[in-house]
Design a protein around this motif. Structure first.
Motif, PDB file in Angstrom:
ATOM      1  N   ASP A 158       9.491   1.761 -11.746  1.00  0.00           N
ATOM      2  CA  ASP A 158       9.471   0.993 -10.906  1.00  0.00           C
ATOM      3  C   ASP A 158      10.722   1.426  -9.602  1.00  0.00           C
ATOM      4  O   ASP A 158      10.071   0.526  -8.894  1.00  0.00           O
ATOM      5  N   GLU A 159      11.513   1.687 -10.098  1.00  0.00           N
ATOM      6  CA  GLU A 159      12.297   2.219  -9.044  1.00  0.00           C
ATOM      7  C   GLU A 159      12.186   2.493  -7.419  1.00  0.00           C
ATOM      8  O   GLU A 159      12.348   2.573  -6.406  1.00  0.00           O
ATOM      9  N   ALA A 160      10.782   3.991  -8.292  1.00  0.00           N
ATOM     10  CA  ALA A 160      10.470   4.374  -7.100  1.00  0.00           C
ATOM     11  C   ALA A 160       9.605   3.678  -5.817  1.00  0.00           C
ATOM     12  O   ALA A 160       9.524   3.294  -4.338  1.00  0.00           O
ATOM     13  N   ALA A 161       8.854   2.410  -6.559  1.00  0.00           N
ATOM     14  CA  ALA A 161       7.988   1.819  -5.269  1.00  0.00           C
ATOM     15  C   ALA A 161       9.387   0.448  -5.618  1.00  0.00           C
ATOM     16  O   ALA A 161       9.017   0.010  -3.734  1.00  0.00           O
ATOM     17  N   LEU A 162       9.911   0.239  -5.946  1.00  0.00           N
ATOM     18  CA  LEU A 162      10.571  -0.597  -5.611  1.00  0.00           C
ATOM     19  C   LEU A 162      11.871  -0.390  -3.662  1.00  0.00           C
ATOM     20  O   LEU A 162      11.813  -0.890  -2.826  1.00  0.00           O
ATOM     21  N   GLU A 163      12.186   1.202  -4.084  1.00  0.00           N
ATOM     22  CA  GLU A 163      12.528   2.100  -3.207  1.00  0.00           C
ATOM     23  C   GLU A 163      11.535   1.713  -1.539  1.00  0.00           C
ATOM     24  O   GLU A 163      12.293   1.632  -0.322  1.00  0.00           O
ATOM     25  N   VAL A 164      10.376   1.668  -1.356  1.00  0.00           N
ATOM     26  CA  VAL A 164       9.699   1.225  -0.592  1.00  0.00           C
ATOM     27  C   VAL A 164      10.130  -0.606  -0.051  1.00  0.00           C
ATOM     28  O   VAL A 164       9.821  -0.631   1.143  1.00  0.00           O
ATOM     29  N   TRP A 208      10.995 -17.554  -2.667  1.00  0.00           N
ATOM     30  CA  TRP A 208      11.958 -15.868  -3.415  1.00  0.00           C
ATOM     31  C   TRP A 208      10.764 -15.143  -3.439  1.00  0.00           C
ATOM     32  O   TRP A 208       9.049 -15.223  -3.286  1.00  0.00           O
ATOM     33  N   TRP A 209      10.801 -14.006  -3.921  1.00  0.00           N
ATOM     34  CA  TRP A 209      10.161 -12.556  -3.778  1.00  0.00           C
ATOM     35  C   TRP A 209       9.439 -12.304  -4.777  1.00  0.00           C
ATOM     36  O   TRP A 209      10.903 -11.219  -5.705  1.00  0.00           O
ATOM     37  N   VAL A 210       8.636 -12.787  -6.035  1.00  0.00           N
ATOM     38  CA  VAL A 210       8.192 -12.340  -6.785  1.00  0.00           C
ATOM     39  C   VAL A 210       7.733 -10.506  -7.146  1.00  0.00           C
ATOM     40  O   VAL A 210       6.397 -11.252  -6.650  1.00  0.00           O
ATOM     41  N   VAL A 211       7.892  -9.787  -7.236  1.00  0.00           N
ATOM     42  CA  VAL A 211       7.174  -8.315  -7.084  1.00  0.00           C
ATOM     43  C   VAL A 211       6.989  -7.689  -8.281  1.00  0.00           C
ATOM     44  O   VAL A 211       8.286  -7.728  -8.692  1.00  0.00           O
ATOM     45  N   ASP A 212       5.736  -6.700  -8.658  1.00  0.00           N
ATOM     46  CA  ASP A 212       5.814  -6.319  -9.535  1.00  0.00           C
ATOM     47  C   ASP A 212       5.641  -4.455  -9.267  1.00  0.00           C
ATOM     48  O   ASP A 212       3.961  -5.147  -8.668  1.00  0.00           O
ATOM     49  N   PRO A 213       6.469  -4.200  -9.295  1.00  0.00           N
ATOM     50  CA  PRO A 213       5.943  -2.963  -8.840  1.00  0.00           C
ATOM     51  C   PRO A 213       5.239  -1.516  -9.375  1.00  0.00           C
ATOM     52  O   PRO A 213       4.703  -0.787  -8.809  1.00  0.00           O
ATOM     53  N   ALA A 214       5.288  -1.945 -10.527  1.00  0.00           N
ATOM     54  CA  ALA A 214       3.858  -1.067 -11.162  1.00  0.00           C
ATOM     55  C   ALA A 214       3.356  -2.018 -11.961  1.00  0.00           C
ATOM     56  O   ALA A 214       3.921  -2.242 -13.420  1.00  0.00           O
ATOM     57  N   GLU A 215       2.478  -2.923 -11.456  1.00  0.00           N
ATOM     58  CA  GLU A 215       1.558  -3.487 -12.858  1.00  0.00           C
ATOM     59  C   GLU A 215       0.882  -2.988 -13.505  1.00  0.00           C
ATOM     60  O   GLU A 215      -0.191  -2.586 -13.177  1.00  0.00           O
ATOM     61  N   GLY A 216       1.402  -3.277 -14.865  1.00  0.00           N
ATOM     62  CA  GLY A 216       0.356  -2.538 -16.029  1.00  0.00           C
ATOM     63  C   GLY A 216       1.153  -1.154 -16.041  1.00  0.00           C
ATOM     64  O   GLY A 216       0.189  -0.114 -16.412  1.00  0.00           O
ATOM     65  N   ASN A 217       2.100  -0.579 -16.109  1.00  0.00           N
ATOM     66  CA  ASN A 217       3.080   0.256 -16.205  1.00  0.00           C
ATOM     67  C   ASN A 217       2.480   0.943 -17.024  1.00  0.00           C
ATOM     68  O   ASN A 217       2.794   2.154 -16.924  1.00  0.00           O
ATOM     69  N   VAL A 225       0.251  -3.044  -8.024  1.00  0.00           N
ATOM     70  CA  VAL A 225       1.232  -3.512  -7.054  1.00  0.00           C
ATOM     71  C   VAL A 225       1.086  -4.330  -6.311  1.00  0.00           C
ATOM     72  O   VAL A 225       0.112  -4.391  -5.482  1.00  0.00           O
ATOM     73  N   THR A 226       2.260  -5.265  -6.380  1.00  0.00           N
ATOM     74  CA  THR A 226       1.925  -5.941  -6.148  1.00  0.00           C
ATOM     75  C   THR A 226       3.146  -7.301  -5.971  1.00  0.00           C
ATOM     76  O   THR A 226       4.648  -6.651  -6.054  1.00  0.00           O
ATOM     77  N   ALA A 227       3.339  -7.996  -4.862  1.00  0.00           N
ATOM     78  CA  ALA A 227       4.057  -8.611  -4.334  1.00  0.00           C
ATOM     79  C   ALA A 227       3.487 -10.202  -3.177  1.00  0.00           C
ATOM     80  O   ALA A 227       2.452 -10.072  -3.262  1.00  0.00           O
ATOM     81  N   ARG A 280       0.353  -0.839   0.119  1.00  0.00           N
ATOM     82  CA  ARG A 280      -0.135  -0.100  -0.249  1.00  0.00           C
ATOM     83  C   ARG A 280       0.958   1.466   0.023  1.00  0.00           C
ATOM     84  O   ARG A 280       0.318   2.622  -0.909  1.00  0.00           O
ATOM     85  N   GLU A 281       2.047   0.890   0.735  1.00  0.00           N
ATOM     86  CA  GLU A 281       3.049   2.509   0.981  1.00  0.00           C
ATOM     87  C   GLU A 281       3.200   2.784  -0.631  1.00  0.00           C
ATOM     88  O   GLU A 281       4.018   3.612  -0.695  1.00  0.00           O
ATOM     89  N   ALA A 282       3.643   1.963  -1.134  1.00  0.00           N
ATOM     90  CA  ALA A 282       4.355   1.454  -2.321  1.00  0.00           C
ATOM     91  C   ALA A 282       3.942   2.313  -3.129  1.00  0.00           C
ATOM     92  O   ALA A 282       3.283   3.144  -4.754  1.00  0.00           O
ATOM     93  N   GLY A 283       2.252   1.863  -3.303  1.00  0.00           N
ATOM     94  CA  GLY A 283       1.043   2.272  -3.870  1.00  0.00           C
ATOM     95  C   GLY A 283       0.864   3.487  -3.779  1.00  0.00           C
ATOM     96  O   GLY A 283       0.811   4.470  -5.005  1.00  0.00           O
TER      97      GLY A 283
END
Length: 269
Positions: A53-59, A88-97, A109-111, A23-26
């Motif tokens: 991607d990088e903006a969300a991944l920072e969180v 493993w963490w499978v993350v899409d920091p901006a799904e539908g970027n 945003v998914t994790a 939610r914070e990354a969102g």
């Protein structure tokens, strides 16, 4: 669900803290959302996608890494195939970027935490609506705390179904297979939706709003969150031929139980 031997925090608590991080990354991406982003070259496009991607991944990266320090990180969100042993963490920091860049609402945003190549828990957050989908293996699927259940559809001819483009510049063989499958479903189902991203269609299947979703090829980050959501909401997940699905497979199908067999028959013709 029984937690792994070396884990300190139970999976249920990891899920709750993952939801807070997602939610914070969102919120970060929501601040970046608005006007259509202009680009003239592929290089410009890739730069804009990477910036989101990088903006969300920072969180996400530090928060999730603290939750499961022994879990490795899938660096390429477009990668497919089976994962090596371990967590493993499978993350899409901006799904539908791409949708985000075009000021369209279909992004998230998914994790997902994966253990032994199986999704253990997942969070899918839609910042524009504030909705959060969660699932824990063996613990059910939820939308903002409310249990999800797939539809009771029993007739593919009366069903709303969906598919998605796995990635740009797909192999010609896959492109032809996608086209053939859409034609087959247009003849077999009531309505066919075609759009990206896959995760949001799968959330709709889990919530009973869409009766089936299929895709050929695809990335782990596209399919693992929805696979767990649909399974925990009582749906069936397989490949397009009805065999057990894994991230190494070449096709994917998630459907309400009452139309799964008909969907397999349609896609297998």
């Amino acid at each position: 669900m029984t937690e792994a031997k070396n884990d300190v925090i139970p999976d249920a608590e990891v899920l709750a803290q993952t939801a807070a991080a997602v939610r914070e990354a969102g919120s970060v991406l929501l601040e970046r959302f608005g006007a259509v982003a202009g680009y003239r070259t592929r290089e410009d496009l890739m730069r804009l996608l990477a910036a989101n991607d990088e903006a969300a991944l920072e969180v996400l990266r530090p928060r999730l890494s603290r939750l499961r320090p022994d879990a490795r990180w899938v660096e390429d969100e477009l990668a497919g195939g089976a994962l090596p042993a371990g967590q493993w963490w499978v993350v899409d920091p901006a799904e539908g970027n791409v949708n985000h860049l075009h000021a369209l609402p279909e992004w998230a945003v998914t994790a997902t935490l994966v253990r032994a190549d199986e999704p253990v828990l997942t969070v899918v957050h839609l910042p524009l609506t504030g909705q959060t989908y969660t699932a824990l293996a063996g613990g059910g699927a939820f939308l903002d705390g409310r249990p999800l259940r797939v539809s009771g559809a029993a007739d593919l001819g009366l069903s709303l179904v969906a598919t998605s483009q796995a990635r740009p510049n797909e192999d010609e063989r896959v492109v032809r297979r996608v086209g053939d499958s859409i034609g087959a479903m247009l003849r077999a189902a009531l309505v066919v939706r075609t759009s990206v991203p896959a995760t949001l269609h799968l959330a709709d299947v889990a919530a009973g709003r869409v009766d089936a979703f299929w895709q050929f090829a695809g990335a782990r980050a596209d399919l693992l969150p929805g696979a767990l959501l649909v399974t925990e909401a009582g749906g069936r997940v397989s490949d397009a031929e009805g065999r057990p699905w894994s991230p190494a497979g070449e096709s994917f199908l998630a459907a309400a139980p009452g139309v799964h067999a008909a969907a397999v028959a349609t896609l297998s013709r």
